[in-house]
Design an enzyme around this catalytic site. Structure first.
Site, short mmCIF file in Angstrom:
data_model
loop_
_atom_site.label_atom_id
_atom_site.label_comp_id
_atom_site.label_asym_id
_atom_site.label_seq_id
_atom_site.Cartn_x
_atom_site.Cartn_y
_atom_site.Cartn_z
CG HIS A 61 23.81 30.36 58.02
ND1 HIS A 61 24.94 30.17 57.26
CD2 HIS A 61 24.11 29.91 59.28
CE1 HIS A 61 25.89 29.62 58.00
NE2 HIS A 61 25.42 29.47 59.23
CB THR B 289 67.65 60.62 39.89
OG1 THR B 289 66.91 60.14 38.76
CG2 THR B 289 67.11 59.96 41.14
CB SER B 290 63.10 62.63 38.02
OG SER B 290 63.64 63.37 36.96
CG ASP C 91 56.85 65.13 35.44
OD1 ASP C 91 58.04 64.74 35.35
OD2 ASP C 91 55.92 64.37 35.79
NE ARG D 57 61.88 55.75 37.73
CZ ARG D 57 60.56 55.83 37.87
NH1 ARG D 57 59.85 54.75 38.13
NH2 ARG D 57 59.94 57.00 37.78
CB SER E 70 10.34 55.24 43.59
OG SER E 70 9.83 54.62 42.41
CB SER E 71 10.74 57.91 38.63
OG SER E 71 10.75 56.57 38.15
CG ASN F 143 14.53 54.17 47.28
OD1 ASN F 143 13.70 53.39 47.72
ND2 ASN F 143 14.48 54.67 46.06
#
Length: 487
Positions: A190, A141-142, A112, A357, A317-318, A325
């Site tokens: 709590h 280097t890359s 690439d 590397r 809700s269905s 909600n």
């Protein structure tokens, strides 16, 4: 001979047309490129594969300009202003056609970064820049290109996209904290009734925590290096021995607005990335805590979800028509968990590379966009969710009035102070109040009768008789005003 009559065979059914494969129809694999695309689209400019190649091209261009401008390599001429502008315009104008061409080149190179290098050389060919094509990628280097490209990408994504979204959420929480600083609510430690506080003070705690994490992200360093195959500038020194290559490198990296890392292997060590991702993950976790707390306040009725005009046709809700909600906060929780998991694995793995590397970081870093994308989706949902909330003082008042036993702490503390001051009959204050209140509900009349019979000095007795759960919030409102700056 008898002929047997038979029914004619029905015609064979026409076989169904096979469906078009979903992949061929451009169906996205994941939600970031599907339902969440409008929210995360700004990140595409910074953390996509195309953005990576654009920034690689930018680094290659700037390295070429740097070498010529400072006459680093003998014989390489300086660029004209027009040539410099032309080169920088290649990165600035990097678009779909360039993306396609890089992909075409990579099919041949199977590399690439080399594909981006060749693209730049193609653009220089046949122009006044052609004599400088072999200076492209000189000594690199890359990873000299990649580490700088990623630093620029991540910096842009954080500073231009993620931080503004995060600040907007923190601004909303801060504004709500100040607005609700005086609204008393029953605390729950709590999960049980506890000393009252104010809704604003509790939001201020979360805002304060989020602001601290934002500060850490804002102070992040973005490191970079350009020092060759194993971090020794070996090729550079052999090719041009008279140059102080470390200084050339430092000036180049800092010229990109990054922090120079002088000691690396072939790769920049990625420690800065691990630090940044840990801070963003911690912000995510605090924001997740805000989501669960706000969800709980909605459940308790302290917050009412307000339907805007666009939400009138929505379905909670269905099967249960009444429901609204808290989906914004639930959606945010899930996306924060995905984002944090990705950030955690990025932070924990990028700091390790075998010897000089290995390629594990290359695959891992391709998930940076997903990590920030899910966090961005969560931020959008939290911001929208907070905007749809109204506090319900009547609900908080009912809750407080049903829990007078929480004044037990105040009563026993006043008894302790009175006893220390010499008032007789103040022995075992904690135990006496415990006997009255523990595990049972106490109403106002019962608590006032108890206080009246304690034998407290007049001033202390009257102060306790006038106290209600709603009035027992201490410095809560003052803390918001004093310690949570308004944006």
């Amino acid at each position: 001979m008898r002929t047997v009559q038979t029914e004619p065979s029905p015609p064979s059914p026409t076989p169904p047309t096979p469906p078009t494969p979903l992949a061929d129809a451009g169906v996205p694999l994941g939600p970031l490129d599907g339902r969440y695309r409008p929210v995360v689209a700004p990140l595409v400019e910074h953390l996509s594969e195309a953005a990576l190649n654009r920034e690689r091209l930018r680094v290659e261009v700037e390295w070429l300009i740097h070498l010529t401008e400072h006459q680093v390599v003998p014989g390489a001429r300086r660029l004209t202003e027009a040539e410099t502008a032309r080169l920088r315009g290649l990165a600035a104008g990097f678009g779909p056609a360039d993306v396609a061409e890089v992909a075409e080149i990579e099919r041949v190179t199977v590399h690439d970064v080399k594909a981006v290098e060749y693209l730049l050389k193609r653009r220089m060919a046949g122009t006044t820049l052609e004599d400088l094509t072999e200076l492209v990628h000189f000594g690199c280097t890359s990873e000299d290109i990649n580490n700088l490209a990623y630093a620029l990408m991540v910096r842009g994504a954080v500073q231009q996209v993620w931080l503004p979204a995060a600040r907007a959420v923190v601004h909303s929480v801060t504004a709500m904290a100040h607005e609700l600083a005086d609204l008393p609510v029953l605390a729950r430690t709590h999960g049980q009734p506890a000393t009252p506080t104010t809704l604003g003070k509790e939001l201020a705690v979360l805002a304060h925590r989020l602001r601290r994490q934002l500060g850490r992200v804002e102070r992040a360093e973005y490191l970079g290096k350009v020092n060759g195959a194993t971090g020794t500038w070996s090729a550079h020194v052999v090719a041009v021995p008279a140059v102080d290559w470390a200084e050339v490198s430092r000036r180049f990296v800092e010229g990109l607005g990054l922090t120079w890392n002088p000691l690396t292997t072939q790769i920049e060590s990625h420690d800065w990335q691990a630090e940044l991702y840990a801070d963003v993950a911690r912000f995510n976790r605090v924001l997740h805590n805000l989501c669960t707390d706000v969800w709980t306040y909605i459940s308790l009725g302290y917050f009412v979800q307000v339907l805007d005009q666009q939400s009138q046709g929505s379905i909670g809700s269905s099967t249960m028509p009444h429901k609204v909600n808290p989906i914004r906060f639930e959606n945010a929780e899930a996306n924060l968990e995905v984002s944090t998991a990705l950030l955690d694995v990025l932070a924990s793995t990028l700091v390790t590379s075998r010897l000089q590397r290995d390629l594990s970081d290359s695959s891992m870093q391709r998930n940076i966009g997903s990590a920030f994308g899910h966090s961005l989706v969560a931020l959008d949902n939290v911001r929208r969710g907070l905007a749809g909330l109204d506090a319900d003082p009547a609900a908080t008042a009912r809750d407080l009035d049903a829990n007078w036993e929480v004044l037990g702490e105040a009563v026993q503390s006043v008894m302790r102070a009175a006893g220390i001051a010499g008032t007789p009959g103040m022995d075992e204050p904690y135990e006496r109040v415990k006997e009255l209140t523990r595990g049972r509900r106490v109403d106002g009349e019962t608590m006032r009768q108890f206080v009246a019979g304690l034998g407290l000095p007049d001033a202390e007795r009257e102060r306790l008789l006038a106290l209600t759960p709603a009035g027992y919030t201490g410095l809560a409102a003052e803390l918001v005003a004093r310690y949570l700056p308004r944006d």
